[in-house]
Design a protein around this motif. Structure first.
Motif, mmCIF file in Angstrom:
data_model
loop_
_atom_site.group_PDB
_atom_site.id
_atom_site.type_symbol
_atom_site.label_atom_id
_atom_site.label_comp_id
_atom_site.label_asym_id
_atom_site.label_seq_id
_atom_site.Cartn_x
_atom_site.Cartn_y
_atom_site.Cartn_z
ATOM 1 N N HIS A 22 -23.423 73.255 -5.830
ATOM 2 C CA HIS A 22 -22.879 74.349 -4.883
ATOM 3 C C HIS A 22 -23.672 76.011 -5.343
ATOM 4 O O HIS A 22 -23.518 76.665 -4.324
ATOM 5 N N ARG A 23 -24.425 75.970 -6.217
ATOM 6 C CA ARG A 23 -24.954 77.109 -6.308
ATOM 7 C C ARG A 23 -26.470 77.070 -5.964
ATOM 8 O O ARG A 23 -27.451 76.984 -6.549
ATOM 9 N N VAL A 24 -26.443 77.179 -4.418
ATOM 10 C CA VAL A 24 -28.068 77.062 -3.705
ATOM 11 C C VAL A 24 -28.945 77.911 -4.095
ATOM 12 O O VAL A 24 -30.044 77.763 -4.245
ATOM 13 N N GLU A 25 -28.396 79.309 -4.437
ATOM 14 C CA GLU A 25 -29.553 80.301 -5.078
ATOM 15 C C GLU A 25 -30.353 79.609 -6.287
ATOM 16 O O GLU A 25 -31.455 80.097 -6.517
ATOM 17 N N HIS A 26 -29.927 78.774 -6.880
ATOM 18 C CA HIS A 26 -30.476 78.119 -8.087
ATOM 19 C C HIS A 26 -31.378 77.023 -7.689
ATOM 20 O O HIS A 26 -32.067 76.420 -8.652
ATOM 21 N N TYR A 27 -31.467 76.341 -6.536
ATOM 22 C CA TYR A 27 -32.188 75.261 -5.869
ATOM 23 C C TYR A 27 -33.766 75.387 -6.395
ATOM 24 O O TYR A 27 -34.327 74.680 -6.730
ATOM 25 N N PRO A 28 -34.297 76.537 -6.343
ATOM 26 C CA PRO A 28 -35.728 76.706 -6.653
ATOM 27 C C PRO A 28 -36.009 76.392 -8.146
ATOM 28 O O PRO A 28 -36.997 75.975 -8.570
ATOM 29 N N ARG A 29 -34.987 76.280 -9.047
ATOM 30 C CA ARG A 29 -35.260 76.141 -10.130
ATOM 31 C C ARG A 29 -35.622 74.405 -10.615
ATOM 32 O O ARG A 29 -35.749 74.013 -11.601
ATOM 33 N N PHE A 30 -34.839 73.588 -9.539
ATOM 34 C CA PHE A 30 -34.994 72.241 -9.707
ATOM 35 C C PHE A 30 -35.522 71.343 -8.507
ATOM 36 O O PHE A 30 -35.898 70.160 -8.473
ATOM 37 N N VAL A 31 -35.523 72.124 -7.443
ATOM 38 C CA VAL A 31 -35.831 71.494 -6.138
ATOM 39 C C VAL A 31 -37.562 71.875 -5.883
ATOM 40 O O VAL A 31 -37.614 72.968 -5.671
ATOM 41 N N GLU A 32 -38.255 70.835 -5.912
ATOM 42 C CA GLU A 32 -39.801 71.103 -5.500
ATOM 43 C C GLU A 32 -40.111 71.723 -4.295
ATOM 44 O O GLU A 32 -39.528 71.327 -3.325
ATOM 45 N N GLY A 33 -40.761 72.789 -4.311
ATOM 46 C CA GLY A 33 -41.191 73.189 -2.991
ATOM 47 C C GLY A 33 -40.339 74.498 -2.480
ATOM 48 O O GLY A 33 -40.539 75.315 -1.585
ATOM 49 N N VAL A 34 -38.942 74.472 -3.113
ATOM 50 C CA VAL A 34 -38.198 75.425 -2.541
ATOM 51 C C VAL A 34 -38.495 77.027 -3.343
ATOM 52 O O VAL A 34 -38.486 76.953 -4.380
ATOM 53 N N ARG A 35 -38.802 77.934 -2.579
ATOM 54 C CA ARG A 35 -39.278 79.165 -3.070
ATOM 55 C C ARG A 35 -38.066 80.127 -3.172
ATOM 56 O O ARG A 35 -37.984 81.024 -3.929
ATOM 57 N N ASP A 36 -37.123 80.017 -2.216
ATOM 58 C CA ASP A 36 -35.843 80.684 -2.318
ATOM 59 C C ASP A 36 -34.998 79.913 -1.547
ATOM 60 O O ASP A 36 -35.197 79.588 -0.659
ATOM 61 N N ALA A 37 -33.648 80.474 -1.929
ATOM 62 C CA ALA A 37 -32.615 79.571 -1.176
ATOM 63 C C ALA A 37 -31.105 80.604 -1.129
ATOM 64 O O ALA A 37 -30.989 81.206 -2.398
ATOM 65 N N HIS A 38 -30.540 80.592 -0.182
ATOM 66 C CA HIS A 38 -29.216 81.230 -0.324
ATOM 67 C C HIS A 38 -28.340 80.626 0.590
ATOM 68 O O HIS A 38 -28.700 79.893 1.749
ATOM 69 N N ARG A 56 -42.309 77.091 5.290
ATOM 70 C CA ARG A 56 -41.299 76.748 6.348
ATOM 71 C C ARG A 56 -39.985 77.323 5.923
ATOM 72 O O ARG A 56 -39.686 77.498 4.712
ATOM 73 N N GLU A 57 -39.316 77.554 6.993
ATOM 74 C CA GLU A 57 -37.888 77.919 6.728
ATOM 75 C C GLU A 57 -36.820 77.173 7.312
ATOM 76 O O GLU A 57 -37.222 76.395 8.284
ATOM 77 N N VAL A 58 -35.926 76.379 6.606
ATOM 78 C CA VAL A 58 -35.033 75.338 6.787
ATOM 79 C C VAL A 58 -33.583 75.860 6.659
ATOM 80 O O VAL A 58 -33.186 76.336 5.663
ATOM 81 N N GLU A 59 -32.933 75.459 7.727
ATOM 82 C CA GLU A 59 -31.329 75.983 7.688
ATOM 83 C C GLU A 59 -30.650 74.589 7.698
ATOM 84 O O GLU A 59 -30.994 73.518 8.491
ATOM 85 N N ALA A 60 -29.543 74.295 6.947
ATOM 86 C CA ALA A 60 -29.061 73.315 6.824
ATOM 87 C C ALA A 60 -27.355 73.611 6.774
ATOM 88 O O ALA A 60 -26.925 74.482 6.491
ATOM 89 N N GLU A 61 -26.772 72.558 7.669
ATOM 90 C CA GLU A 61 -25.154 72.624 7.488
ATOM 91 C C GLU A 61 -24.681 72.110 6.314
ATOM 92 O O GLU A 61 -25.166 70.955 6.281
ATOM 93 N N VAL A 62 -24.016 72.345 5.426
ATOM 94 C CA VAL A 62 -23.537 71.940 4.394
ATOM 95 C C VAL A 62 -22.011 71.743 4.233
ATOM 96 O O VAL A 62 -21.295 72.777 4.508
ATOM 97 N N SER A 63 -21.422 70.570 4.076
ATOM 98 C CA SER A 63 -20.052 70.532 3.892
ATOM 99 C C SER A 63 -19.493 69.591 2.918
ATOM 100 O O SER A 63 -20.291 68.326 2.713
ATOM 101 N N ASP A 64 -18.585 69.724 2.212
ATOM 102 C CA ASP A 64 -17.996 68.900 1.337
ATOM 103 C C ASP A 64 -17.032 68.026 1.989
ATOM 104 O O ASP A 64 -16.366 68.086 2.820
ATOM 105 N N ARG A 65 -17.218 66.552 1.600
ATOM 106 C CA ARG A 65 -16.324 65.515 2.374
ATOM 107 C C ARG A 65 -15.962 64.566 1.298
ATOM 108 O O ARG A 65 -16.486 64.149 0.681
ATOM 109 N N GLY A 66 -14.454 64.806 1.245
ATOM 110 C CA GLY A 66 -13.583 64.063 0.292
ATOM 111 C C GLY A 66 -13.850 64.493 -1.310
ATOM 112 O O GLY A 66 -14.666 65.572 -1.465
#
Length: 141
Positions: A22-38, A56-66
């Motif tokens: 859930h710490r999206v801002e940390h995604y650049p540390r482990f997801v290839e190609g992600v330069r910035d995330a929030h 590219r800029e990518v937006e995603a809807e994120v939700s917890d299910r169960g």
């Protein structure tokens, strides 16, 4: 649509792994190609990525299910969807199941890369690598 499912076992308790995802801002540390995330209002994640030599800029809807399941869906091109499901293996080990649904041609058009079977293999290698990087990130913390 193609579907890819992979999993990795990590040596941390489930709550530790769940909180880290859930710490999206940390995604650049482990997801290839992600330069910035929030995160943004309304359960959205915004990612600045570079793939196939294209920014590219990518937006995603994120939700917890169960219990310990996160689903996500891009809100524009490229159309991608997926989920992460966390299961305790034991007190200090968590299995993370990643699922990605994508149209290979749409991915190629948006990010470049090979066609056909070679592209499917490249996507699987990338997702597997990202899961391994997430495992390393978790186990080092």
């Amino acid at each position: 649509m193609s579907t890819l499912e992979l999993h990795v076992d990590v040596g941390v308790p489930i709550d530790t792994a769940w909180e880290a995802l859930h710490r999206v801002e940390h995604y650049p540390r482990f997801v290839e190609g992600v330069r910035d995330a929030h995160t943004e209002a309304g359960g959205r994640a915004h990612l600045n990525i570079e793939a196939g030599g294209r920014a590219r800029e990518v937006e995603a809807e994120v939700s917890d299910r169960g219990e310990h399941v996160m689903e996500w869906l891009t809100t524009g091109a490229p159309e991608l969807a997926g989920s992460f499901a966390f299961q305790p293996v034991d007190e200090n080990t968590t299995r993370i199941q990643a699922r990605l649904e994508y149209d290979p041609e749409t991915v190629r058009e948006n990010f470049g890369g090979p066609k056909g079977f070679a592209q499917t293999n490249a996507i699987e290698r990338l997702v597997r690598s990202d899961l391994e990087h997430f495992k390393e990130y978790l186990e080092r913390a």
